[in-house]
Design an enzyme around this catalytic site. Structure first.
Site, PDB file in Angstrom:
ATOM      1  N   ASP A 203       1.015  -1.140  -0.143  1.00  0.00           N
ATOM      2  CA  ASP A 203       0.041   0.057  -0.029  1.00  0.00           C
ATOM      3  C   ASP A 203       1.009   1.334  -0.068  1.00  0.00           C
ATOM      4  O   ASP A 203       0.588   2.165   0.843  1.00  0.00           O
ATOM      5  CB  ASP A 203      -0.922  -0.086   1.218  1.00  0.00           C
ATOM      6  CG  ASP A 203      -1.963   1.112   1.348  1.00  0.00           C
ATOM      7  OD1 ASP A 203      -2.131   1.470   0.367  1.00  0.00           O
ATOM      8  OD2 ASP A 203      -2.170   1.555   2.400  1.00  0.00           O
ATOM      9  N   GLU A 438       3.031  -8.749   7.545  1.00  0.00           N
ATOM     10  CA  GLU A 438       1.914  -9.209   6.827  1.00  0.00           C
ATOM     11  C   GLU A 438       1.876 -10.362   5.851  1.00  0.00           C
ATOM     12  O   GLU A 438       1.198 -10.532   4.898  1.00  0.00           O
ATOM     13  CB  GLU A 438       0.766  -8.262   6.504  1.00  0.00           C
ATOM     14  CG  GLU A 438       0.435  -7.464   7.667  1.00  0.00           C
ATOM     15  CD  GLU A 438      -0.908  -6.370   7.385  1.00  0.00           C
ATOM     16  OE1 GLU A 438      -1.279  -6.287   6.379  1.00  0.00           O
ATOM     17  OE2 GLU A 438      -0.997  -5.502   8.292  1.00  0.00           O
TER      18      GLU A 438
END
Ligand code: GCB
Length: 633
Positions: A203, A438
Site C-alpha cells: 500500500d 503481513e
C-alpha cells in the site's frame, strides 16, 4: 563476559557460512579515505520501446546518453516519478537510464596504491552500472547499498574522465522483494495495444529511480573491509567485542582505539578481534529514558598500511522476556510511529531537510521509536537514530508476500536479510529485525519458509530479537512460533466493522488475550489507525474525519493502558505522515492515516498522541534536562 565470548565465537563461525562476500561499511572520510559525492543533476532517459530493451540492443552505455536520443534532467537522489509533467514517466514500468560525467582527481589515477570504489546508496530495483562503457556491477533489489571497485576502469583513461551509466528497472516479479506481477491485457476491444499493469501487493506508491546518494570513495590497497561490534556491560564497565576484517594485505597489524565524545581514549587494543573494556561507561539510552540519550563513542580502526576507519559505537544491551523488552536491563516501552520514505516531488529520494524535520517532529511528539515499515531506510536516517536515541525496528522489504513461498523467493529473502544485517548490525538504535510485513502466514509452506528466514537472521545476528509483522486478517500461526516478539497490525472499526467505534475495546482485548495466551510472548501493536482527510470535520464522528481518527486512537489507548501493565511492550501508530499510494477507490490521493499531513503539518490526532507520549515518557522514563521546562509544551 560469557555473552561477549559467545558473540565473538558465533561471528567468527558465521563468517565462514555467509552468502555474501565482504563488508558494506558506510563510506566515511578519514586521513586515508576521500569521498566524492555525485548528488545533483544527472542525465535521464526512459526506454519507452515496447520491449523496453532498446537501450540494451543499442548499447546506450557505450556512448554519451544524449547521443542515443532525447534526454532530460534528473536530480539524484530522487524518485523520477513526480519530477516531470509526463504521466507516462510517473507510471513508467521498465528500464530507465541515468548518466553522470565527472573528472576524477589526478592522484586517484596516478597513484595505483589507491582503491577507488563506486557506491550506490540504493536504486529501485534492479540495477546495472557501467563506467566508461564497462559493466562494473549489478544489483537486485532496492533499499540497500551496493558497490564495486572501479580503479582499473578509470585508470584506462589517463585524463581521468569518467562516465557513469546506470540502468534501473522497477519491474517487480514473483521472485523479487517486494513481490509483484506484470499482467498483460490482451483483449483489444478493451485495452490498447501493448497494455500491461504492474500488480503490487503493498500500500505505497511504487517509486523508482536512484533513491540514495551515489558516490566514489577511496581506500588504500590494504583496507578495513568490515567491522562487527557487539556491546555489553557489567556494573560500571562497558564491553565492546569487535572483529575487523582487512582485505588486500596478507598480514596487517591493527590498532583499535575507543574514544569518548571529548576525543579521549577510553580503551584500546591490537589485533583483528578483541574486547575493549570501558571504565565508568556511558551507556546508550533511548530518547526520554535518560538525561543524555544516544551517547556514542568513536571506534577508530587503523592498519599498519595506514587505512583509518572510524565507527560510531553505542554501548547497550537488548533482551526479551515473556512479558518485557529490556534495554540495558530496564523495561522499555515503545511509544512511536511507523514511517515511510515518502514526500512531495522527491518520492522516496533521500532529502536532508525532510529527514531533519521528521526528527524534530518525532521529538515534539515524544516518540521514542519507529519501525522502518516496509523496507530498510537510508543509513543516514539510522545514524540520526543512533545520535538522538530513537529506537528502531529494522524491517526487510518483504512486504506483500501472499502465496509465494518457492525456493527462489526464499533464497533471495535470505540474501536480502544478509545484506540488511551486514549494513545495519553496528547501529545501537536497531534493537530488533523484522523479516516481513503481513505475510500470508496461514499458508502451509509459510511454516518452513519463516522458520528458515528467522533462523538465518538469528544466525547472522544472535544479539537481537527477530519478529515479523502479523495481521489479524490471516489465520495466524505458521511463523509466529519462531519470533521473539509478537507484532500485530489491526484496524478495528475501519476495515472491520467500519464506523463502529464501540467494537474496538472488546475486539482488541480478545486479540491480545488470544495471542499472549497461546504464545506467552510480549506483544507490540505494530500498526493501528484510521484515515483522516485533513480539514474534514464531522461530529459525532464519521470515517475519514479528523474526529474519527482521534477517537479510534483514544479507544485503542484504553486497551493499551490495561495491557501494558501485563505484556504489551509497545504501540506504533500507522502512520507518522500521509503518503502516496497506487490509485484506488479506498485511497483519496494516497493513504491518509498520517497524524501529520504529507507536508508534515499536524492533524488533530497528532495532539492526542503528543499528550499521551509525553505522559508515558514521564511515567516510564526519565526526561532529558531540557524538557523539564519545555517552553513549547
Ligand atoms: C496495513 C499495511 C500498511 C497499510 C495499512 C493501511 O496493514 O501494513 O502497509 O498502509 O495497513 O492503511 O491499510
Amino acid at each position: 563476559a560469557n555473552i561477549v565470548l559467545r558473540a565473538l565465537w558465533l561471528f567468527a563461525l558465521l563468517d565462514a557460512g555467509l552468502l555474501l562476500d565482504g563488508g558494506m561499511l558506510y563510506p566515511r572520510e578519514s586521513s586515508s579515505r576521500e569521498v566524492k559525492e555525485l548528488s545533483g543533476l544527472w542525465v535521464f532517459r526512459a526506454d519507452r520501446s515496447p520491449s523496453r530493451k532498446q537501450g540494451f540492443d543499442e548499447a546506450w552505455y557505450k556512448q554519451r546518453l544524449e547521443e542515443t536520443g532525447p534526454v532530460i534532467d534528473m536530480p539524484v537522489p530522487a524518485s523520477y516519478n513526480d519530477i516531470t509533467q509526463d504521466p507516462a514517466i510517473r507510471d513508467f514500468i521498465g528500464w530507465v537510464w541515468y548518466e553522470r560525467e565527472l573528472v576524477v582527481p589526478t592522484h586517484w589515477i596516478r597513484d595505483d596504491t589507491i582503491r577507488v570504489v563506486l557506491r550506490v546508496g540504493s536504486a529501485h530495483y534492479n540495477s546495472i552500472v557501467w563506467v566508461n562503457g564497462v559493466s562494473v556491477t549489478q544489483h537486485e533489489g532496492g533499499h540497500l547499498p551496493f558497490e564495486a571497485e572501479v580503479s582499473d576502469v578509470i585508470r584506462k583513461d589517463p585524463t581521468g574522465s569518467c562516465r557513469i551509466t546506470t540502468a534501473v528497472n522497477n519491474t517487480l516479479t514473483l521472485e523479487t522483494l517486494p513481490p509483484g506481477n506484470i499482467q498483460y491485457m490482451n483483449d483489444r476491444t478493451r485495452y490498447p495495444d501493448g497494455f500491461f499493469v504492474q500488480s503490487i501487493y503493498f500500500d505505497f506508491f511504487n517509486y523508482a529511480g536512484i533513491h540514495r546518494p551515489v558516490l566514489l570513495y577511496t581506500t588504500p590497497k590494504a583496507y578495513v573491509d568490515d567491522i562487527t561490534v557487539v556491546t555489553n556491560f557489567s556494573d560500571n564497565t562497558g564491553l565492546v567485542s569487535y572483529i575487523v576484517s582487512v582485505k588486500g594485505a596478507v598480514t596487517a597489524a591493527l590498532k583499535v582505539t575507543l574514544m569518548d565524545k571529548q576525543g579521549h581514549c577510553v580503551a584500546s587494543s591490537n589485533g583483528p578481534f578483541g574486547v575493549l573494556k570501558v571504565q565508568d561507561v556511558k551507556l546508550w539510552w533511548p530518547y526520554l529514558t535518560h538525561e543524555n540519550p544516544g551517547y556514542l563513542y568513536s571506534m577508530e580502526v587503523g592498519t599498519t598500511y595506514e587505512d583509518v576507519y572510524t565507527l560510531p559505537v553505542g554501548i547497550r544491551t537488548v533482551n526479551v522476556t515473556s512479558t518485557q523488552f529490556l534495554i540495558n536491563n530496564k523495561p522499555f516501552y515503545f511509544h512511536g510511529v511507523n514511517k515511510h520514505e515518502d514526500s512531495d516531488i522527491r518520492g522516496k529520494g533521500l532529502d536532508w531537510p525532510l529527514i531533519v524535520k521528521d526528527f524534530n517532529l518525532l521529538k515534539w511528539l515524544g516518540a521514542n521509536s519507529f519501525r522502518t515499515s516496509h523496507y530498510p531506510y537510508a543509513e543516514e536516517i539510522l545514524q540520526m537514530c543512533d545520535r538522538h536515541g530513537i529506537v528502531v525496528i529494522d524491517e526487510s522489504p518483504a512486504v506483500g508476500i501472499k502465496d509465494i513461498f518457492g525456493n527462489a523467493s526464499l533464497s533471495h529473502h535470505l540474501i536480502v536479510m544478509e545484506e540488511l544485517v551486514r549494513r545495519d548490525k553496528n547501529h545501537a538504535s536497531v534493537v530488533m529485525w523484522s523479516v516481513a510485513n503481513e505475510p500470508a502466514s496461514e499458508m502451509p509452506p509459510a511454516d518452513y519458509y519463516f522458520k528458515t528466514v528467522i533462523k538465518h537472521t538469528k544466525d547472522l545476528d544472535p544479539t537481537r530479537p527477530v519478529t515479523f509483522i502479523s495481521s489479524s486478517n490471516f489465520a495466524r500461526d505458521k511463523g509466529v512460533p519462531y519470533v521473539d516478539v509478537i507484532c500485530i497490525n489491526n484496524y478495528f472499526s475501519w476495515y472491520h466493522d467500519p464506523g463502529h467505534l464501540e467494537v474496538i475495546l472488546i475486539q482488541l482485548n480478545t486479540e491480545y488475550e488470544n495471542w499472549h495466551g497461546k504464545y506467552k510472548k510480549p506483544i507490540i501493536q505494530s500498526e493501528y489507525g484510521a484515515d483522516a482527510v485533513p480539514g474534514v470535520h464531522v461530529d459525532p464522528p464519521v470515517m475519514f474525519t479528523e474526529e474519527y481518527q482521534k477517537i479510534v486512537l483514544q479507544n485503542y489507548h484504553k486497551v493499551f493502558d490495561q495491557k501494558r501493565a501485563q505484556y504489551l511492550i509497545g504501540e506504533l501508530i500507522w502512520n507518522f505522515a500521509d503518503f502516496m499510494t497506487t490509485q484506488g477507490v479506498t485511497r483519496v490521493v494516497g493513504n491518509k492515516k498520517g497524524i501529520f499531513t504529507r507536508q508534515r503539518q499536524p492533524k488533530a490526532a497528532a495532539f492526542v498522541l503528543k499528550e499521551r507520549y509525553w505522559r508515558l515518557a514521564n511515567e516510564t522514563g526519565r526526561l532529558p534536562l531540557w524538557t523539564k521546562y519545555p517552553c513549547s509544551l
